[in-house]
Scaffold this active site. Sequence first.
Site, PDB file in Angstrom:
ATOM      1  N   GLY A 199       0.830  -1.202   0.000  1.00 16.84           N
ATOM      2  CA  GLY A 199       0.000   0.000   0.000  1.00 16.84           C
ATOM      3  C   GLY A 199       0.861   1.248   0.000  1.00 16.84           C
ATOM      4  O   GLY A 199       2.024   1.222  -0.407  1.00 16.84           O
ATOM      5  N   SER A 200       0.301   2.326   0.503  1.00 17.24           N
ATOM      6  CA  SER A 200       0.995   3.619   0.431  1.00 17.24           C
ATOM      7  C   SER A 200       2.054   3.749   1.531  1.00 17.24           C
ATOM      8  O   SER A 200       1.925   3.126   2.593  1.00 17.24           O
ATOM      9  CB  SER A 200      -0.035   4.733   0.601  1.00 17.24           C
ATOM     10  OG  SER A 200      -0.667   4.575   1.853  1.00 17.24           O
ATOM     11  N   PRO A 201       3.076   4.571   1.292  1.00 19.69           N
ATOM     12  CA  PRO A 201       4.092   4.801   2.333  1.00 19.69           C
ATOM     13  C   PRO A 201       3.467   5.342   3.617  1.00 19.69           C
ATOM     14  O   PRO A 201       3.903   5.000   4.714  1.00 19.69           O
ATOM     15  CB  PRO A 201       5.024   5.839   1.701  1.00 19.69           C
ATOM     16  CG  PRO A 201       4.850   5.652   0.226  1.00 19.69           C
ATOM     17  CD  PRO A 201       3.429   5.244   0.028  1.00 19.69           C
ATOM     18  N   VAL A 203       0.438   4.703   4.991  1.00 16.71           N
ATOM     19  CA  VAL A 203      -0.132   3.611   5.792  1.00 16.71           C
ATOM     20  C   VAL A 203       0.972   2.615   6.176  1.00 16.71           C
ATOM     21  O   VAL A 203       0.908   1.984   7.237  1.00 16.71           O
ATOM     22  CB  VAL A 203      -1.319   2.936   5.061  1.00 16.71           C
ATOM     23  CG1 VAL A 203      -1.907   1.818   5.903  1.00 16.71           C
ATOM     24  CG2 VAL A 203      -2.398   3.962   4.737  1.00 16.71           C
ATOM     25  N   GLY A 204       2.005   2.516   5.347  1.00 14.93           N
ATOM     26  CA  GLY A 204       3.163   1.667   5.686  1.00 14.93           C
ATOM     27  C   GLY A 204       3.729   2.040   7.050  1.00 14.93           C
ATOM     28  O   GLY A 204       4.110   1.179   7.842  1.00 14.93           O
ATOM     29  N   GLU A 221       5.579  -3.318   0.975  1.00 15.02           N
ATOM     30  CA  GLU A 221       5.649  -3.058  -0.471  1.00 15.02           C
ATOM     31  C   GLU A 221       4.913  -1.752  -0.706  1.00 15.02           C
ATOM     32  O   GLU A 221       3.680  -1.727  -0.720  1.00 15.02           O
ATOM     33  CB  GLU A 221       4.983  -4.208  -1.244  1.00 15.02           C
ATOM     34  CG  GLU A 221       5.685  -5.546  -1.107  1.00 15.02           C
ATOM     35  CD  GLU A 221       6.943  -5.640  -1.953  1.00 15.02           C
ATOM     36  OE1 GLU A 221       7.085  -4.881  -2.927  1.00 15.02           O
ATOM     37  OE2 GLU A 221       7.819  -6.466  -1.626  1.00 15.02           O
ATOM     38  N   CYS A 255       1.627   0.675  -9.046  1.00 12.41           N
ATOM     39  CA  CYS A 255       2.678   1.158  -8.127  1.00 12.41           C
ATOM     40  C   CYS A 255       3.977   1.447  -8.856  1.00 12.41           C
ATOM     41  O   CYS A 255       4.720   2.345  -8.473  1.00 12.41           O
ATOM     42  CB  CYS A 255       2.917   0.128  -7.029  1.00 12.41           C
ATOM     43  SG  CYS A 255       3.385  -1.487  -7.640  1.00 12.41           S
TER      44      CYS A 255
END
Length: 478
Positions: A199-201, A203-204, A221, A255
Amino acid sequence: MLKSTEQLTHQAPSIEAAFQQQKQRALKLRTSTYEERLSRLKKLKQAVLDNQEDMCKAAWADFRKTPAEVEFAEIFAVLSQVNHAISHLRKWMKSKRVAAPRSLIGTSSYVHYEPKGTTLIISPWNYPFTLSFGPLVSALAAGNTAIIKPSEMTPNMSSVIRRMLESTFDEQDVAVFEGGIETSTALLDLPFDHIFFTGSPMVGRVVMSAAAKNLTSVTLELGGKSPTVIDKTANIKKTARNLAWSKFLNNGQTCISPDHIYVHEDIIDEFCAAVEERVQHSYGKTIQDQSSSPDYCRIVNRKHFERLSGLIDDAVQGGAKVVFGGETGAEERFIAPTLLRNVSGDSAIMQQEIFGPIMPVFPYRDIDKVINEINARPKPLALYVFSGDKQFIQQVVNKTSAGGTCINTSVVHFLQENLPFGGVNESGIGKAHGVHGFKAFSNERAVIQDKFSMGHLMFPPYTPKVRKLIQAAMRYLT
Ligand code: NAD
């Protein structure tokens, strides 16, 4: 369909129950044989083969994702990962012997790949099947249990994922929980042995700090702005054909999509014209043709549609020129394939991952300036170079950092099972695919066995004789 908050709250006990069941099961799976793991992989493969039509229908319902792209970027991508795992599983599972150093003569050592245990896979909406089933292939190959949390943004695809896995696996092996942030948060509270998040940085970071509470290992990822550099020696037609495909594939919601393009100033006009020609060839000459093309999908939801329309408006207000495209249709969440020039570096489009069908193109003369600009941003998930000059290619590759790189092509590294797939720092932590995915879901356990070592001769009490022996051993070993 999306579940209400109340339903999600009611899911909480069953999340806990499923986790506890999987925890017990994971202990048994520690000794799972090659045949048992193979059978689970084959079951997953069969489920994908049996549900292709449902997968295509759900993808169309969610954002008019075209069946051809579901076939090659989701069904084929998963089948190739599962086939690769099936053919290499026996080799991956084998313990790997390592040589004994001189200081440990008389011992033998090996690396044992033990399953991590209970694993959580949280996936995004843009390629829901590939990004749920792909990590699941690695989790199953490595002998783990898995709970999957697909994205709430593509409810039809998430529901197909749940139905497919519920009818294929026992809940103690593989379970699926649909839902949004509440479901994710409930899952992230649990002490899983590994979390694989795509997902997105932004939410990472949430996932990594939740994992830190339990010291759970993570594979992240993530995404980011993947740059493309086109040298004046590049084959312009071939480059334009490739980038017009990879940029507008899935409506730019990929992505590893080429985010923004640096083109040598001598060839930039020719390049932009060639991209336009390819876009018209692929999706139609007029906006009417493009919006009715079954091959051109839609922006996933209203929020992203507004974000992307806003990026075009902001760039234009900042002086950007729309070379082609720029038209939008809110009702259908349609954004025409768009190419922008003269984009200011300060504009919003250069401050965030675009994740939509907009291609900003920048001219350059001095490659060092481009390299400095790339290095001034967070390390990207992918970096693409198009050139006929080996030295130029080496210079760009060696002076930058990225999760993956394609030369004279783009995005296809995702399908190269023998390469690790993943990002660096802001674009990701850890690697997926093939043996790299298997290792992400395995604990590389160090095992050493004594056979006839002489170390005990140097145990205390450290008499003068023992000291002499230690010193002699040190002289011999160093
Ligand atoms: P996202 O980060 O918004 O959501 C991903 C998942 O996290 C979803 O299942 C969502 O429900 C969950 N989630 C969202 N907010 C959460 C929170 N606060 N706490 C816990 N869970 C939460 O990403 P997205 O919009 O679904 O996907 C787009 C992003 O994913 C882009 O940045 C893209 O580059 C990246 N991506 C990366 C890869 C890769 O392989 N590296 C692949 C696809 C997409």
